[in-house]
Write a protein that holds these residues in place. Structure first.
Motif, PDB file in Angstrom:
ATOM      1  N   ALA A  48       0.827  -1.205   0.000  1.00  0.00           N
ATOM      2  CA  ALA A  48       0.000   0.000   0.000  1.00  0.00           C
ATOM      3  C   ALA A  48       0.862   1.256   0.000  1.00  0.00           C
ATOM      4  N   LYS A  49       0.421   2.279  -0.731  1.00  0.00           N
ATOM      5  CA  LYS A  49       1.175   3.531  -0.773  1.00  0.00           C
ATOM      6  C   LYS A  49       1.139   4.251   0.565  1.00  0.00           C
ATOM      7  N   ALA A  50       0.145   3.937   1.382  1.00  0.00           N
ATOM      8  CA  ALA A  50       0.053   4.577   2.692  1.00  0.00           C
ATOM      9  C   ALA A  50       1.204   4.152   3.593  1.00  0.00           C
ATOM     10  N   LYS A  51       1.828   3.020   3.280  1.00  0.00           N
ATOM     11  CA  LYS A  51       2.925   2.528   4.118  1.00  0.00           C
ATOM     12  C   LYS A  51       4.232   3.185   3.703  1.00  0.00           C
ATOM     13  N   GLN A  52       4.414   4.430   4.057  1.00  0.00           N
ATOM     14  CA  GLN A  52       5.617   5.167   3.698  1.00  0.00           C
ATOM     15  C   GLN A  52       6.500   5.435   4.916  1.00  0.00           C
ATOM     16  N   SER A  53       6.258   4.724   5.995  1.00  0.00           N
ATOM     17  CA  SER A  53       7.075   4.952   7.179  1.00  0.00           C
ATOM     18  C   SER A  53       8.498   4.446   6.923  1.00  0.00           C
ATOM     19  N   ALA A  54       9.401   4.784   7.791  1.00  0.00           N
ATOM     20  CA  ALA A  54      10.805   4.414   7.610  1.00  0.00           C
ATOM     21  C   ALA A  54      10.982   2.896   7.558  1.00  0.00           C
ATOM     22  N   GLY A  55      10.138   2.156   8.272  1.00  0.00           N
ATOM     23  CA  GLY A  55      10.244   0.704   8.278  1.00  0.00           C
ATOM     24  C   GLY A  55       9.878   0.070   6.957  1.00  0.00           C
ATOM     25  N   GLN A  56       9.107   0.770   6.129  1.00  0.00           N
ATOM     26  CA  GLN A  56       8.685   0.203   4.853  1.00  0.00           C
ATOM     27  C   GLN A  56       9.491   0.741   3.667  1.00  0.00           C
ATOM     28  N   ARG A  57      10.238   1.835   3.850  1.00  0.00           N
ATOM     29  CA  ARG A  57      10.897   2.435   2.700  1.00  0.00           C
ATOM     30  C   ARG A  57      12.050   1.551   2.218  1.00  0.00           C
ATOM     31  N   ALA A  58      12.315   1.636   0.938  1.00  0.00           N
ATOM     32  CA  ALA A  58      13.416   0.867   0.354  1.00  0.00           C
ATOM     33  C   ALA A  58      14.746   1.437   0.826  1.00  0.00           C
ATOM     34  N   ILE A  59      15.715   0.575   1.030  1.00  0.00           N
ATOM     35  CA  ILE A  59      17.071   1.003   1.363  1.00  0.00           C
ATOM     36  C   ILE A  59      17.965   0.518   0.230  1.00  0.00           C
ATOM     37  N   ASP A  60      18.346   1.453  -0.652  1.00  0.00           N
ATOM     38  CA  ASP A  60      19.173   1.120  -1.806  1.00  0.00           C
ATOM     39  C   ASP A  60      20.602   1.552  -1.518  1.00  0.00           C
ATOM     40  N   LEU A  61      21.437   0.606  -1.121  1.00  0.00           N
ATOM     41  CA  LEU A  61      22.812   0.934  -0.756  1.00  0.00           C
ATOM     42  C   LEU A  61      23.689   1.203  -1.979  1.00  0.00           C
ATOM     43  N   THR A  62      23.257   0.788  -3.171  1.00  0.00           N
ATOM     44  CA  THR A  62      24.076   0.998  -4.368  1.00  0.00           C
ATOM     45  C   THR A  62      24.167   2.479  -4.743  1.00  0.00           C
ATOM     46  N   LYS A  63      23.229   3.297  -4.264  1.00  0.00           N
ATOM     47  CA  LYS A  63      23.307   4.730  -4.587  1.00  0.00           C
ATOM     48  C   LYS A  63      24.482   5.401  -3.870  1.00  0.00           C
ATOM     49  N   HIS A  64      25.080   4.706  -2.903  1.00  0.00           N
ATOM     50  CA  HIS A  64      26.240   5.240  -2.177  1.00  0.00           C
ATOM     51  C   HIS A  64      27.560   4.699  -2.742  1.00  0.00           C
ATOM     52  N   LEU A  65      27.511   4.008  -3.884  1.00  0.00           N
ATOM     53  CA  LEU A  65      28.707   3.360  -4.434  1.00  0.00           C
ATOM     54  C   LEU A  65      29.857   4.344  -4.636  1.00  0.00           C
ATOM     55  N   SER A  66      29.553   5.572  -5.063  1.00  0.00           N
ATOM     56  CA  SER A  66      30.620   6.550  -5.323  1.00  0.00           C
ATOM     57  C   SER A  66      31.387   6.904  -4.046  1.00  0.00           C
ATOM     58  N   LYS A  67      30.755   6.737  -2.887  1.00  0.00           N
ATOM     59  CA  LYS A  67      31.424   7.058  -1.622  1.00  0.00           C
ATOM     60  C   LYS A  67      32.462   6.003  -1.243  1.00  0.00           C
ATOM     61  N   PHE A  68      32.400   4.830  -1.899  1.00  0.00           N
ATOM     62  CA  PHE A  68      33.324   3.741  -1.575  1.00  0.00           C
ATOM     63  C   PHE A  68      34.406   3.570  -2.642  1.00  0.00           C
ATOM     64  N   GLU A  69      34.589   4.576  -3.525  1.00  0.00           N
ATOM     65  CA  GLU A  69      35.573   4.457  -4.603  1.00  0.00           C
ATOM     66  C   GLU A  69      36.995   4.285  -4.073  1.00  0.00           C
ATOM     67  N   ASP A  70      37.315   4.940  -2.962  1.00  0.00           N
ATOM     68  CA  ASP A  70      38.670   4.863  -2.412  1.00  0.00           C
ATOM     69  C   ASP A  70      38.856   3.657  -1.504  1.00  0.00           C
ATOM     70  N   MET A  71      37.864   2.794  -1.423  1.00  0.00           N
ATOM     71  CA  MET A  71      37.892   1.681  -0.494  1.00  0.00           C
ATOM     72  C   MET A  71      37.880   0.362  -1.266  1.00  0.00           C
ATOM     73  N   SER A  72      38.720  -0.580  -0.848  1.00  0.00           N
ATOM     74  CA  SER A  72      38.691  -1.911  -1.453  1.00  0.00           C
ATOM     75  C   SER A  72      37.623  -2.745  -0.737  1.00  0.00           C
ATOM     76  N   TYR A  73      37.300  -3.884  -1.315  1.00  0.00           N
ATOM     77  CA  TYR A  73      36.305  -4.774  -0.691  1.00  0.00           C
ATOM     78  C   TYR A  73      36.795  -5.234   0.681  1.00  0.00           C
TER      79      TYR A  73
END
Length: 132
Positions: A48-73
């Motif tokens: 449901a679109k009404a479920k927009q609380s923090a517990g239901q929102r998507a967490i896309d960690l790939t959008k932070h990929l540029s922040k890990f450029e200087d870091m190895s795995y």
């Protein structure tokens, strides 16, 4: 692929297992960090679109990929909260990332599943399965 590597690791004698995992991490490039972030991300929960609380929102960690450029795995697997604070990750994203970094550090492997629920594909290490 990844499944064949996973099967190979399961066949190795126990003392050989940790160097083999370390070897897999040493050959990592940015794509392995991206795969890790994608597999630790969470899709939107609830229909449901009404479920927009923090517990239901998507967490896309790939959008932070540029922040890990200087870091190895390997450095990512050794990261702690104080290492991630200067990168400016939102709290929920940082907590989720650290949760999956800890799993990888303990020896959990991903089964290579693709699709919407990749984060459910983490397989516990053999010793954790036998002790529980």
């Amino acid at each position: 692929g990844f499944l064949s590597q996973l099967r190979m690791l399961r066949r190795l004698p126990r003392p050989m297992l940790l160097p083999a995992r370390r070897m897999l991490c040493d050959t990592a490039g940015p794509s392995q960090i991206e795969d890790f972030l994608r597999r630790a991300s969470r899709p939107k929960m609830g229909k449901a679109k009404a479920k927009q609380s923090a517990g239901q929102r998507a967490i896309d960690l790939t959008k932070h990929l540029s922040k890990f450029e200087d870091m190895s795995y390997e450095q990512l697997l050794q990261a702690r909260k104080v290492d991630l604070d200067p990168l400016g990750l939102p709290c929920q994203d940082r907590k989720r990332l650290l949760r999956f970094v800890d799993k990888a550090r303990q020896g959990w492997l991903h089964d290579g599943r693709e699709g919407g629920k990749q984060w459910k594909g983490w397989v516990p290490p053999e010793h954790a399965r036998s002790s529980s």
